[in-house]
Design an enzyme around this catalytic site. Structure first.
Site, short mmCIF file in Angstrom:
data_model
loop_
_atom_site.label_atom_id
_atom_site.label_comp_id
_atom_site.label_asym_id
_atom_site.label_seq_id
_atom_site.Cartn_x
_atom_site.Cartn_y
_atom_site.Cartn_z
N ARG A 62 0.88 -1.35 0.07
CA ARG A 62 -0.09 0.02 0.08
C ARG A 62 0.98 1.43 0.03
O ARG A 62 0.40 2.38 -0.53
CB ARG A 62 -1.03 0.06 1.22
N HIS A 66 0.26 4.44 -2.49
CA HIS A 66 0.08 5.76 -2.31
C HIS A 66 1.36 6.56 -2.66
O HIS A 66 1.09 7.78 -2.85
CB HIS A 66 0.05 5.97 -0.57
N ASP A 67 2.59 6.30 -2.54
CA ASP A 67 3.57 7.03 -3.29
C ASP A 67 3.20 7.37 -4.49
O ASP A 67 3.46 8.52 -4.97
CB ASP A 67 4.92 6.19 -3.11
N VAL A 70 0.53 10.31 -5.55
CA VAL A 70 0.61 11.63 -5.00
C VAL A 70 2.17 12.09 -5.57
O VAL A 70 3.13 11.50 -5.01
CB VAL A 70 0.47 11.51 -3.60
N GLY A 72 3.57 11.05 -8.18
CA GLY A 72 4.30 10.01 -8.69
C GLY A 72 5.04 9.29 -7.97
O GLY A 72 5.25 9.87 -6.85
N SER A 76 7.78 10.62 -1.93
CA SER A 76 7.13 11.57 -1.16
C SER A 76 6.33 11.33 0.10
O SER A 76 6.17 11.71 0.99
CB SER A 76 6.49 12.57 -1.92
N ASN A 94 -3.90 8.76 4.81
CA ASN A 94 -2.55 8.28 5.64
C ASN A 94 -2.31 7.67 7.00
O ASN A 94 -1.23 7.31 7.57
CB ASN A 94 -1.21 9.15 5.19
N PRO A 162 -7.81 7.60 -4.06
CA PRO A 162 -9.17 7.44 -4.26
C PRO A 162 -9.86 7.32 -2.91
O PRO A 162 -9.04 6.68 -1.96
CB PRO A 162 -9.27 5.93 -4.94
N HIS A 193 -6.50 -5.89 -2.65
CA HIS A 193 -7.24 -6.00 -1.41
C HIS A 193 -7.55 -7.60 -0.95
O HIS A 193 -8.75 -7.53 -0.08
CB HIS A 193 -8.59 -5.06 -1.70
#
Ligand code: HEM
Ligand code: NAG
Ligand code: NAG
Ligand code: NAG
Ligand code: NAG
Ligand code: NAG
Length: 326
Positions: A62, A66-67, A70, A72, A76, A94, A162, A193
């Site tokens: 995950r 998420h990296d 946001v 690319g 970050s 987060n 999302p 998932h």
């Protein structure tokens, strides 16, 4: 004459891309000279991490997702907030991200072997692959050569990730399309998932007072809704529930199987059934007796996700510590 001009033009192009140390492309052998055993090194660390805590497999997968969504895949998501900046990490989606200390552990091991050459963004991509390999024995070559970004903003996490409350697959499709990912990528990647957890507040709206006409979401299997009500009494904000009702679900395929029985945990999962294009992908992935076909597509879609907005060449930096810019 025209030919010659064209040739010169291309020569100019390739020269300038040489000068920029790259052409924006990732490659499987990026560290062949500078850190030849990188994938083994990272996967060995992941093996140790999962031996200590097997729930880190979904957590690390995950983190890479998420990296990438946001700014690319630029590491970050790993940056800490500073005195004057609230980072992605601190944003509401987060709150439940895990595995930061484990990424630091891998980074330390990599720095020990190959100091200063491997980005945190690449470590996230590799660690996610190692986790799938550990969970379901499927390994693939990860494309590498990402560089680390220097900025991270909480506000961007809210707008680029999302929401589990999305009840229209078309909205998920639009978001994925805006990142260069296809409808098929959306469905295939959702197979992640099959493992891991969701906290009660991400789905309990489906269990109580759902709508004027139905207290439970009609798209949720009624027996499964009762099971979930048992885990999540009204107002529970802290309990984590495994996303798949099976005791030890097979990676991927059992997500789709559960989904077709209306046992997807989030409204966003359930929405994949209510739109024809996503529904037919779900059906095609829900029946295979082995999940080899799924895994092959998952590897390809992870490659697409792992290429979102990457920094290459001389862009960004190679962070020394993943939680802070150099
Ligand atoms: C399609 C849109 C998606 C939505 C709305 C979504 C939403 C969520 C939410 C709300 C959670 C639970 C967080 C918690 O309460 O602890 C979660 C967990 C998770 N998601 Fe997604 N997700 C999506 C796509 C993806 C993708 C593309 C991947 C990876 C390829 C992914 C991998 C995971 C994993 C592995 C977990 C479990 C994390 C853990 O156990 O700590 N998700 N997701
Ligand atoms: C924010 O803080 C960093 C050091 O943490 C400093 O380098 C930077 O100039 C500051 N930026 C602003 C806008 O104050
Ligand atoms: C649900 O009930 C509320 C309050 O009685 C009402 O304002 C709302 O319009 C209703 N929604 C629908 C979709 O009927
Ligand atoms: C559901 O709605 C009723 C009436 O508005 C309220 O009394 C009850 O607390 C709500 N239950 C939950 C779990 O939100
Ligand atoms: C980042 O934040 C974590 C959690 O607050 C902390 O343990 C870690 O030391 C921080 N790292 C850096 C480099 O500031
Ligand atoms: C892992 C992490 O950094 N979580 C943070 C998410 O945001 C909340 C609220 O801003 C912080 O308290 C958490 O530390």
């Amino acid at each position: 004459m025209a030919m010659q001009k064209k040739k010169l033009f291309f020569l100019g192009l390739s020269l300038s891309s040489l000068l920029l140390h790259g052409d924006g492309q990732l490659s499987a052998n990026y560290y062949a000279q500078s850190c030849p055993n990188l994938q083994t090194l990272v996967c060995n660390e992941v093996t140790q991490i999962l031996a200590a805590d097997s729930t880190m497999a979904p957590a690390l997968i995950r983190l890479h997702f998420h990296d990438c969504f946001v700014r690319g895949c630029d590491g970050s998501v790993l940056l800490n907030s500073t005195a004057n900046n609230t980072a992605e990490k601190a944003a509401i989606p987060n709150l439940t991200l895990r595995g930061f200390a484990q990424i630091d552990q891998i980074k330390t091991a990599v720095e020990g072997q190959c100091p200063g050459v491997v980005s945190c963004a690449d470590i996230l991509a590799l660690a996610a692959q190692c986790c799938v390999a550990e969970v379901d024995g499927y390994a693939w070559d990860v494309l590498l050569g990402r560089r680390d970004g220097t900025e991270s903003f909480a506000s961007e996490a809210l707008t680029n990730l999302p929401s589990p409350f999305t009840d229209q697959a078309t909205q998920l499709i639009s978001l994925f399309n805006s990142k260069g990912l296809s409808t098929q990528d959306l469905v295939v990647l959702s197979g992640a998932h099959s493992i891991g957890v969701g906290h009660c507040p991400t789905f309990s709206n489906r269990l109580y007072n759902f709508s004027n006409t139905s207290s439970v979401d009609p798209l949720l299997n009624p027996q499964y809704a009762q099971v979930l009500q048992g885990y999540c009494p009204p107002g529970d904000t802290t309990t984590a529930v495994t996303m798949n009702p099976e005791p030890s679900p097979r990676f991927g395929v059992q997500y789709f199987e559960g989904l077709t029985q209306n046992k997807g945990l989030f409204q966003s999962d359930a929405s994949l059934l209510t739109f024809s294009a996503t529904n037919s992908y779900v059906q095609s992935l829900s029946s295979p007796s082995d999940n080899g076909a799924f895994l092959c597509q998952f590897a390809a879609s992870m490659g697409n996700m792992g290429s979102i907005g990457v920094l290459t060449g001389t862009q960004g930096e190679i962070r020394k510590i993943c939680a802070a810019i150099n």
